[in-house]
Design a protein around this motif. Structure first.
Motif, PDB file in Angstrom:
ATOM      1  N   ARG A 129       0.822  -1.215   0.000  1.00  6.04           N
ATOM      2  CA  ARG A 129       0.000   0.000   0.000  1.00  6.04           C
ATOM      3  C   ARG A 129       0.852   1.260   0.000  1.00  6.04           C
ATOM      4  N   SER A 130       0.397   2.256  -0.753  1.00  4.29           N
ATOM      5  CA  SER A 130       1.101   3.535  -0.837  1.00  4.29           C
ATOM      6  C   SER A 130       0.923   4.332   0.444  1.00  4.29           C
ATOM      7  N   VAL A 131       2.017   4.973   0.873  1.00  5.36           N
ATOM      8  CA  VAL A 131       1.973   5.846   2.048  1.00  5.36           C
ATOM      9  C   VAL A 131       2.665   7.160   1.697  1.00  5.36           C
ATOM     10  N   VAL A 132       2.391   8.188   2.506  1.00  4.38           N
ATOM     11  CA  VAL A 132       2.967   9.506   2.242  1.00  4.38           C
ATOM     12  C   VAL A 132       3.425  10.143   3.549  1.00  4.38           C
ATOM     13  N   PHE A 133       4.572  10.813   3.486  1.00  7.74           N
ATOM     14  CA  PHE A 133       5.168  11.493   4.641  1.00  7.74           C
ATOM     15  C   PHE A 133       5.341  12.970   4.303  1.00  7.74           C
ATOM     16  N   ASP A 134       5.026  13.832   5.257  1.00  4.09           N
ATOM     17  CA  ASP A 134       5.237  15.270   5.114  1.00  4.09           C
ATOM     18  C   ASP A 134       6.579  15.606   5.771  1.00  4.09           C
ATOM     19  N   LEU A 135       7.596  15.930   4.946  1.00  2.00           N
ATOM     20  CA  LEU A 135       8.952  16.086   5.450  1.00  2.00           C
ATOM     21  C   LEU A 135       9.501  17.476   5.154  1.00  2.00           C
ATOM     22  N   ARG A 136      10.539  17.847   5.892  1.00  2.00           N
ATOM     23  CA  ARG A 136      11.232  19.120   5.687  1.00  2.00           C
ATOM     24  C   ARG A 136      12.603  18.852   5.082  1.00  2.00           C
ATOM     25  N   ASN A 137      12.909  19.563   4.014  1.00  2.00           N
ATOM     26  CA  ASN A 137      14.158  19.370   3.275  1.00  2.00           C
ATOM     27  C   ASN A 137      15.282  20.165   3.945  1.00  2.00           C
ATOM     28  N   LEU A 138      15.699  19.677   5.124  1.00  2.00           N
ATOM     29  CA  LEU A 138      16.707  20.345   5.945  1.00  2.00           C
ATOM     30  C   LEU A 138      17.915  19.445   6.111  1.00  2.00           C
ATOM     31  N   ASN A 139      19.055  20.039   6.439  1.00  2.00           N
ATOM     32  CA  ASN A 139      20.256  19.261   6.736  1.00  2.00           C
ATOM     33  C   ASN A 139      20.677  19.507   8.180  1.00  2.00           C
ATOM     34  N   GLN A 140      20.562  18.470   8.996  1.00  2.00           N
ATOM     35  CA  GLN A 140      20.981  18.549  10.395  1.00  2.00           C
ATOM     36  C   GLN A 140      22.105  17.562  10.694  1.00  2.00           C
ATOM     37  N   THR A 141      22.876  17.204   9.674  1.00  2.00           N
ATOM     38  CA  THR A 141      23.968  16.247   9.847  1.00  2.00           C
ATOM     39  C   THR A 141      25.322  16.951   9.728  1.00  2.00           C
ATOM     40  N   SER A 142      26.381  16.188   9.937  1.00  2.00           N
ATOM     41  CA  SER A 142      27.740  16.722   9.798  1.00  2.00           C
ATOM     42  C   SER A 142      28.199  16.768   8.346  1.00  2.00           C
ATOM     43  N   ALA A 143      27.413  16.217   7.429  1.00  2.00           N
ATOM     44  CA  ALA A 143      27.748  16.263   5.996  1.00  2.00           C
ATOM     45  C   ALA A 143      27.325  17.621   5.465  1.00  2.00           C
ATOM     46  N   LEU A 144      28.227  18.552   5.416  1.00  2.00           N
ATOM     47  CA  LEU A 144      27.895  19.942   5.137  1.00  2.00           C
ATOM     48  C   LEU A 144      27.423  20.125   3.700  1.00  2.00           C
ATOM     49  N   CYS A 145      26.205  20.619   3.554  1.00  2.00           N
ATOM     50  CA  CYS A 145      25.626  20.959   2.256  1.00  2.00           C
ATOM     51  C   CYS A 145      24.387  21.795   2.520  1.00  2.00           C
ATOM     52  N   LEU A 146      23.943  22.511   1.514  1.00  2.00           N
ATOM     53  CA  LEU A 146      22.846  23.470   1.697  1.00  2.00           C
ATOM     54  C   LEU A 146      21.648  23.103   0.830  1.00  2.00           C
ATOM     55  N   PRO A 147      20.621  22.455   1.424  1.00  2.00           N
ATOM     56  CA  PRO A 147      19.404  22.162   0.678  1.00  2.00           C
ATOM     57  C   PRO A 147      18.527  23.399   0.561  1.00  2.00           C
ATOM     58  N   GLY A 148      17.492  23.289  -0.253  1.00  2.00           N
ATOM     59  CA  GLY A 148      16.622  24.435  -0.494  1.00  2.00           C
ATOM     60  C   GLY A 148      15.556  24.659   0.547  1.00  2.00           C
ATOM     61  N   GLY A 149      15.395  23.728   1.486  1.00  2.00           N
ATOM     62  CA  GLY A 149      14.380  23.877   2.519  1.00  2.00           C
ATOM     63  C   GLY A 149      12.992  23.565   1.999  1.00  2.00           C
ATOM     64  N   GLY A 150      12.008  23.940   2.792  1.00  2.00           N
ATOM     65  CA  GLY A 150      10.622  23.750   2.388  1.00  2.00           C
ATOM     66  C   GLY A 150      10.071  22.395   2.763  1.00  2.00           C
ATOM     67  N   ALA A 151       8.737  22.297   2.698  1.00  2.00           N
ATOM     68  CA  ALA A 151       8.032  21.051   2.995  1.00  2.00           C
ATOM     69  C   ALA A 151       7.796  20.281   1.699  1.00  2.00           C
ATOM     70  N   HIS A 152       7.924  18.967   1.781  1.00  2.00           N
ATOM     71  CA  HIS A 152       7.750  18.119   0.609  1.00  2.00           C
ATOM     72  C   HIS A 152       7.034  16.840   1.006  1.00  2.00           C
ATOM     73  N   LEU A 153       6.250  16.313   0.095  1.00  3.69           N
ATOM     74  CA  LEU A 153       5.625  15.011   0.296  1.00  3.69           C
ATOM     75  C   LEU A 153       6.554  13.945  -0.281  1.00  3.69           C
ATOM     76  N   VAL A 154       7.000  13.054   0.587  1.00  3.58           N
ATOM     77  CA  VAL A 154       7.843  11.938   0.173  1.00  3.58           C
ATOM     78  C   VAL A 154       7.010  10.668   0.291  1.00  3.58           C
ATOM     79  N   ARG A 155       7.012   9.899  -0.781  1.00  2.00           N
ATOM     80  CA  ARG A 155       6.113   8.753  -0.863  1.00  2.00           C
ATOM     81  C   ARG A 155       6.869   7.441  -0.811  1.00  2.00           C
ATOM     82  N   GLY A 156       6.136   6.415  -0.457  1.00  2.00           N
ATOM     83  CA  GLY A 156       6.696   5.081  -0.410  1.00  2.00           C
ATOM     84  C   GLY A 156       5.589   4.059  -0.416  1.00  2.00           C
ATOM     85  N   ARG A 157       5.969   2.821  -0.157  1.00  2.00           N
ATOM     86  CA  ARG A 157       4.989   1.739  -0.070  1.00  2.00           C
ATOM     87  C   ARG A 157       5.296   0.901   1.156  1.00  2.00           C
ATOM     88  N   LEU A 158       4.246   0.567   1.908  1.00  2.00           N
ATOM     89  CA  LEU A 158       4.370  -0.411   2.981  1.00  2.00           C
ATOM     90  C   LEU A 158       4.108  -1.786   2.382  1.00  2.00           C
TER      91      LEU A 158
END
Length: 377
Positions: free
Chosen positions: A59-88
């Motif tokens: 079954r298809s599922v959907v997650f409301d996520l924030r495109n942020l970087n909170q890790t030690s791998a330094l890089c600059l994402p664009g931010g914002g909310a995005h729907l990321v999809r998958g399947r259970l």
């Protein structure tokens, strides 16, 4: 190990100096294939297959996520909310009947592939998620941001540090149940909660999964397939530099493997022809933000590996064109805080372990490993 990684990273940097700067920055025990089961009569075999298939929900599922970087791998994402999809994908009683709490395996794909890599339903023998479901396991097959059902207009607007942070958000949503079925069938149709989560990553997805496990410490286990931390090959280094060059041409996305033939060369050694055709037809361009942040992410994952304190399974292909195998001693040294580390090499296999000829043995090894993973929350 760290010296080998440093040498490899310097090699990547040398190959990649094409006018752009990247984001800041003994053989393992082989898997032995099980003896083939005795052949069954055609009609009973078909009935048994149908009965098993009826017990698996997808079954298809959907997650409301924030495109942020909170890790030690330094890089600059664009931010914002995005729907990321998958399947259970799991036993019907666990996926559909909202049983409450269970183990969920989160399957994280590589660059250039997609969620289909783990759930290739057109080749059932190589459908990793469904085959695990028939053994009682529930999996979340993700399409990472920028891939297939999780589109991103600008491929430069995310990066691997953000991918690891969004994976952490997915894990937290699984624990809380704060995600939804895309095909919700009523008020009581709620997705299950997870009592513990195990991350399975392939290639770049293994780097993302390892970063999440090391830096957020909220999972119960880690399965790493064909991870680049063992040291990239000359072919992998050349492909990384060429892919970065394609990104410099603009567009925000670049193919992994300039041609279908190169894609197959990078991933496969023993997969059946049908599987290679299906995979090649489904290959995805890679978000250029992921490409440009690869060096920093691999380095951060290696440096933070000592922080992983949950069981780790490291699987490598004997004929992997992209990376060397991590043997048992090296794996134990790298994941020094882990309570249990298992390293295995799959004979004759390339990088795409769930799709190679040894896929049944890979799954058996994973299932044995999972039997010893316990909840941490």
């Amino acid at each position: 190990m760290r010296q080998r990684l440093a040498t490899a990273l310097v090699s990547i940097a040398g190959l990649a100096i094409t006018g752009a700067s990247l984001s800041v920055p003994a053989e393992a025990a082989p898997i032995t294939a099980p003896a083939p089961a005795p052949a069954a009569k055609a009609a009973p075999a078909k009935l048994a297959k149908a009965a098993k298939a009826a017990k698996v929900a997808n079954r298809s599922v959907v997650f409301d996520l924030r495109n942020l970087n909170q890790t030690s791998a330094l890089c600059l994402p664009g931010g914002g909310a995005h729907l990321v999809r998958g399947r259970l994908v799991g036993p019907r009683r666990d996926v559909n009947d909202a049983p409450g709490r269970l183990r969920v395996n989160v399957l994280v794909h590589d660059a250039g592939t997609g969620g289909w890599f783990w759930n290739l339903r057109q080749a059932p023998r190589f459908d990793y998620a469904t085959q695990l479901a028939r053994r009682g396991e529930t999996s979340l097959v993700l399409d990472r941001l920028g891939y297939d059902r999780s589109p991103l207009a600008n491929g430069n607007a995310t990066c691997l540090g953000a991918q690891a942070t969004m994976l952490h958000q997915v894990v937290q949503h699984l624990y809380s149940g704060s995600y939804g079925f895309a095909d919700r069938r009523g008020e009581d149709d709620q997705p299950p909660h997870a009592t513990h989560v195990v991350l399975h990553g392939h290639g770049t997805g293994a780097t993302v999964a390892q970063l999440e496990a090391a830096e957020f410490a909220d999972v119960a286990g880690l399965v790493l397939m064909s991870a680049p931390t063992a040291g990239p090959s000359t072919l992998a280094l050349r492909e990384g530099a060429e892919q970065l060059g394609r990104c410099l041409g603009g567009g925000g996305y670049a193919a992994y493997g300039a041609t279908p033939a190169r894609f197959r060369e990078l991933l496969f050694a023993s997969a059946p022809a049908k599987v290679r055709r299906l995979a090649t037809a489904r290959r995805n361009p890679t978000p250029c933000g992921d490409v440009s942040s690869l060096l920093g992410a691999v380095g951060s994952a290696a440096l933070s590996a000592g922080g992983v304190d949950v069981p780790v399974l490291v699987l490598s292909g004997e004929r992997d064109a992209r990376a060397g195998a991590l043997d048992q001693r090296a794996a134990e040294s790298m994941y020094s805080r882990s309570e249990r580390v298992v390293a295995r090499t799959v004979p004759g296999a390339g990088s795409a372990l769930p799709l190679e000829a040894g896929a049944p043995s890979v799954r058996s090894t994973v299932l044995r490993f999972l039997s010893g993973v316990r909840p941490t929350l």
